[in-house]
Design an enzyme around this catalytic site. Structure first.
Site, PDB file in Angstrom:
ATOM      1  N   CYS A   1      -0.298   2.791  -4.343  1.00  0.00           N
ATOM      2  CA  CYS A   1      -1.035   4.007  -4.685  1.00  0.00           C
ATOM      3  C   CYS A   1      -0.151   5.018  -4.025  1.00  0.00           C
ATOM      4  CB  CYS A   1      -2.269   4.147  -3.572  1.00  0.00           C
ATOM      5  SG  CYS A   1      -3.530   3.086  -4.339  1.00  0.00           S
TER       6      CYS A   1
ATOM      7  N   HIS B   1       0.605  -1.185   0.048  1.00  0.00           N
ATOM      8  CA  HIS B   1      -0.065  -0.065  -0.076  1.00  0.00           C
ATOM      9  C   HIS B   1       0.903   1.306   0.118  1.00  0.00           C
ATOM     10  CE1 HIS B   1      -3.821  -1.995   0.578  1.00  0.00           C
ATOM     11  NE2 HIS B   1      -3.350  -2.721   1.652  1.00  0.00           N
TER      12      HIS B   1
END
Length: 307
Positions: free
Chosen positions: A188, A146
């Site tokens: 991300c 992430h």
């Protein structure tokens, strides 16, 4: 449409997509033209493309005659502590497995580390940066996790990506000075969506060691390449069954042309594939029909081939 591509696209649509959020001076002059004779005219031999390529090309490419291609470190973070608020990254193991095969095929020594905390990620890469890379042609690091803009998640929280790349700067890792340091980052970089835009410009599947002065310096930030799965501010998409869009495309191009094309040519084709062959699907309309474009930031000073 290629059958493999059609099958891949059908499988991608089979389940919903997710995001990874919360030198010699004389030689240099050859770059600007051929050597002139007494009459100040360029001979036919010297003006030919073959002659110019043969003279200039070696100077513009990274040396690849070391004993080893180099080390590739893959950090694959799938599970996260509850207090981070981050979901399980289903599909990332497929990414790690495909990357292992791809980079081994290119000649790298590949090491995979699963579910690492921020402290452990730093410790692993600090140890690698302190190794002797004299006999290696380059170094590669792949981060699967992430992320947020400028940040990458360990299992226990986020840390600046720069804390990792800093370890391989020219003043920190001397045995990699003048050698390419490649970072591929699947994460991300924000929470914006790319809705895409309709185009009428055609279908997406159109046919497609020198005696230099001891005072010579190069920038400590030189010879880095960062290949991000998405541009700053945006989500990066991952399919739980097939893996992330960026890594699927990267492995596809590396398998097909990794030993023929230069690294920026490879990554341009990856950009094309992600931009044209992928679109999100979700039962929640807010997450459907979204697009993605990878982002390449290069401080490389020469061309890099894996052949």
């Amino acid at each position: 449409m290629d059958e493999t591509l059609r099958d891949s696209e059908e499988e991608i649509w089979a389940c919903g997509d997710e995001t990874d959020a919360k030198p010699d001076r004389k030689a240099r002059f050859l770059l600007f033209g051929g050597k002139k004779n007494k009459d100040e005219k360029v001979s036919e031999k010297e003006s030919s493309s073959e002659y110019r390529y043969r003279i200039v090309s070696p100077m513009c490419q990274y040396i690849r005659n070391h004993k080893r291609v180099g080390k590739c470190v893959i950090i694959n973070n799938k599970n996260f502590n509850d207090d981070t608020g981050m979901n399980v990254r289903n599909g990332t193991d497929q990414d790690a497995g495909e990357l292992l095969k791809c980079f081994k095929n290119l000649g790298f020594e590949v090491c995979i580390y699963n579910d690492q905390s921020c402290e452990k990620m730093t410790k692993i890469l600090k140890k690698v940066s302190e190794e002797d890379h004299t006999d290696s042609s380059c170094f590669a690091c792949i981060l699967l996790s992430h992320g947020e803009e400028g940040m990458i998640y360990g299992t226990d929280g986020a840390m600046p990506i720069k804390d990792i790349t800093f370890l391989f700067r020219g003043d920190m890792c001397k045995s990699l000075v003048g050698k390419p340091k490649l970072f591929f980052i699947q994460a991300c970089r924000g929470s914006e969506f790319d809705d895409g835009i309709q185009t009428d410009s055609g279908t997406p599947h159109d046919v497609l060691e020198t005696d230099a002065s001891p005072r010579h310096k190069i920038p400590v930030e030189a010879d880095f390449l960062f290949a991000y799965s998405t541009v700053p501010g945006y989500y990066s998409w991952r399919n739980p069954g097939r893996g992330s869009w960026f890594i699927q495309a990267l492995c596809n191009v590396l398998n097909e042309s990794g030993k023929q094309l230069e690294i920026l040519q490879i990554l341009t084709r990856v950009n094309y594939m992600v931009a044209n062959n992928f679109e999100s699907w979700s039962e929640d309309s807010r997450f459907s029909e979204k697009k993605q474009i990878p982002c390449v930031v290069s401080m490389l000073t020469k061309e890099l081939y894996f052949n």
